[in-house]
Design an enzyme around this catalytic site. Structure first.
Site, PDB file in Angstrom:
ATOM      1  N   LYS A  37      53.450  65.157 -67.591  1.00  0.00           N
ATOM      2  CA  LYS A  37      53.569  64.394 -68.830  1.00  0.00           C
ATOM      3  C   LYS A  37      53.037  65.268 -69.951  1.00  0.00           C
ATOM      4  O   LYS A  37      52.178  66.137 -69.728  1.00  0.00           O
ATOM      5  CB  LYS A  37      52.817  63.080 -68.766  1.00  0.00           C
ATOM      6  CG  LYS A  37      51.313  63.155 -68.757  1.00  0.00           C
ATOM      7  CD  LYS A  37      50.589  63.404 -70.067  1.00  0.00           C
ATOM      8  CE  LYS A  37      51.061  62.547 -71.199  1.00  0.00           C
ATOM      9  NZ  LYS A  37      50.269  62.893 -72.438  1.00  0.00           N
ATOM     10  N   THR A  85      49.211  70.417 -73.471  1.00  0.00           N
ATOM     11  CA  THR A  85      48.687  69.107 -73.100  1.00  0.00           C
ATOM     12  C   THR A  85      49.478  68.545 -72.061  1.00  0.00           C
ATOM     13  O   THR A  85      50.612  68.161 -72.269  1.00  0.00           O
ATOM     14  CB  THR A  85      48.868  68.060 -74.112  1.00  0.00           C
ATOM     15  OG1 THR A  85      47.917  68.275 -75.017  1.00  0.00           O
ATOM     16  CG2 THR A  85      48.651  66.680 -73.537  1.00  0.00           C
TER      17      THR A  85
END
Lengths: 383, 383
Positions: free
Chosen positions: A168, A179
């Site tokens: 994700k 991230t």
């Protein structure tokens, strides 16, 4: 197939009520063995979320039985209570699975500085455990989404063994990891030392070179788990290549889903004196807001590439620099090159080549353009 | 009054036709003495425009009789022809003023990678020389504008002597100088060594700490010229303070006019172990796109401040960090502090205090929010 493509793994993804909107927000990945070897790479941000601090400890034994992941809250900058919540989460997973808590890795993603609703998260763990399935990989991948518009999975299958994973991430993408929460599983029969080596060499040239917005997260985590269920121990190079391929695939999916982006930009630095120089120059170009705006406007503004190169400490002579945009050498020897009107920028992918004329090393950094949509997504609400 | 506030200077600003739209684009500042002492600070970008390379040589003698500045073209990345054009520009000024070319500093600003229209620039120098006036400072300040919405001038007058200046810059603002052309004049009677010391100490804490978008220009130039026409030699500290005040005033004007900005953000780092740590942390916060978007959305998203601090090498313990936004300590000891709902962000100025709890040093960096208008200004056309 995601994290359940490899044999020996089950997974689940459910809505525990952590997110106000009722979307899936809790994933569980369980390694049913026979091996439970694992390796992990974590954010290099010095402000680390509680789940990162916990999972770093878990990883020291090289043994992981399960990974629990939640979206809807990062549990970062939450002090001692936040760490207690992570610990309680691992304890709950251990309890329902009948394992030790120190074999349970925890990942969280979402807003920083807010405590998790443990009254929803803990019951959710029981629900997720009840739904564990060999086909649960897709649902797990969906449950870890935040601002992601699509869920991300990748699988490489070889002769009798498989590497598969989920990821994700759609913002705060930056080096030293983009991230992301990533869980990769394999049924190849390998110990944690081999997993660690393969994972680090893969992330070094994949996730570490994805730089959407230069912002490094407090929560980045990439885990690689082996069940050994295939009974096959592949040659290291072959295994490492499969892990690298899965990481590369997932990294590309992150870039293509970056918040508000309309262009995917491949920054290729060639003829550098060292790989470190190539990476430094690539990052400097990839982080230049003015260039990223120009690319958004389909303007082959190579002057902004040169001004970005000029801020680095890499070896080069300004009057020997060459820059190509989508195959047109718009800058030659630090000055005006081929006609910029020849550059076709109508397509989503943009390819910038920066030739430092100082050696033979190379590196590629992926980034996105900077758009009004990015600003909107990141100013209109907290994330 | 700009560069003609101090005695001994004349200036002019005219439209030479370098800009297609007919706006003023050529400025001339002349030091009529009796002294012609000067000092300069230039971009630390290694890709330097031709006028920077030229003016750095001029400055070695510490003598400057005139400065010629053009907007409408940066003359950067233009190869040997670009340098010849800068040289020809200085020669022309020298010819019309009856001085040596090596005493003529040249500054350019505009698009990178395009040659200047010398057929317009050279005749323009004669026109500008014909219009030199003790009241020409304002017109000179107007002629150096590019995307600036206002011209920028500042004056400090003391007992019988004056420091005054003009600046341009509205984008590509970053440290090691913000993008700018700045000319400061004084009638204080000082040699070039004193001017150099005062100018460097002033830019170090003013222009060097203005960081609108993290992008460093190829053309940044700050010049300080002394005519000595007042006949007064002030004490060094008093003079340095006046130069610092003019630089600070002009720097603030640059930030307030930054492209597309809706907020001016003062990032104050306190209790750092060293000034270098304070500056590194301040810059990291000031360059965080996610935070800059949040501020645009009037969201006191302190987690993004912490994640920016965490990417630095400064001395700090994550669980001792404190952050205030507009006076509200939203983060205490690395965790949730006062209620973020208390933060009032309706006004243009936003004040972020980052307390590293690691020493007693401090630094302030100024930046802007990141807005859709910034993206538009920098994607819709080349600059």
């Amino acid at each position: 197939m995601s994290v359940t493509a490899a044999k020996g793994f089950t997974a689940a993804g459910i809505a525990a009520g952590i997110k106000d909107n009722g979307n899936p927000d809790l994933a569980l990945v369980v390694n049913d063995g026979p091996r439970r070897a694992a390796a992990g790479v974590f954010t290099s941000n010095r402000v680390k979320a509680a789940p990162v601090l916990w999972s770093e400890q878990v990883m020291k034994s090289g043994q992981v039985s399960a990974v629990v992941l939640n979206s809807g809250g990062a549990n970062a900058c939450t002090g001692p209570k936040g760490f207690q919540d992570t610990h309680a989460t691992a304890e709950k997973v251990a309890e329902v699975l009948g394992r030790g808590a120190i074999e349970v890795a925890v990942c969280s993603t979402g807003l920083i500085g807010v405590l998790l609703p443990m009254d929803k998260l803990l019951p959710g763990i029981q629900t997720a455990a009840d739904r564990l399935s060999e086909h649960g990989g897709e649902k797990a991948a969906i449950a870890i989404k935040t601002t992601d518009t699509v869920h991300k999975t990748a699988v490489v299958s070889k002769d009798g063994w498989t590497v598969g994973g989920m990821a994700k991430g759609a913002g705060m993408l930056a080096p030293g990891l983009a991230t992301m929460l990533v869980v990769i599983t394999t049924d190849a029969d390998l110990d944690s030392g081999v997993l660690d080596k393969a994972l680090r060499s893969a992330t070094h040239v994949t996730f570490d070179r994805v730089d959407s917005d230069g912002c490094m997260s407090t929560n980045d985590t990439v885990l690689l788990l082996s069940s050994g269920a295939s009974g096959i121990t592949p040659a290291y190079e072959e295994f490492a290549e499969a892990v690298r391929a899965v990481c590369d695939d997932l990294g590309q999916q992150l870039i293509r889903d970056a918040e508000g982006a309309s262009k995917d930009i491949k920054v290729e630095v060639i003829n550098a004196a060292s790989e470190a120089d190539a990476v430094e120059v690539g990052r400097s170009i990839a982080r230049n807001n003015l260039l990223k705006c120009a690319i958004h406007g389909e303007d082959p503004n190579w002057g902004r590439v040169l001004s970005a190169i000029g801020t680095t400490s890499a070896a080069f002579e300004p009057d020997r620099l060459n820059v190509a945009i989508n195959g047109v050498w718009v800058c030659k020897n630090g000055s005006v090159g081929e006609d910029r009107e020849l550059v076709d920028m109508r397509y989503r992918e943009v390819h910038i080549v920066a030739d430092l004329a100082a050696g033979s090393e190379t590196a590629t950094i992926w980034t996105n353009d900077l758009t009004a949509d990015y600003v909107h997504e990141n100013s209109a609400y907290s994330s």
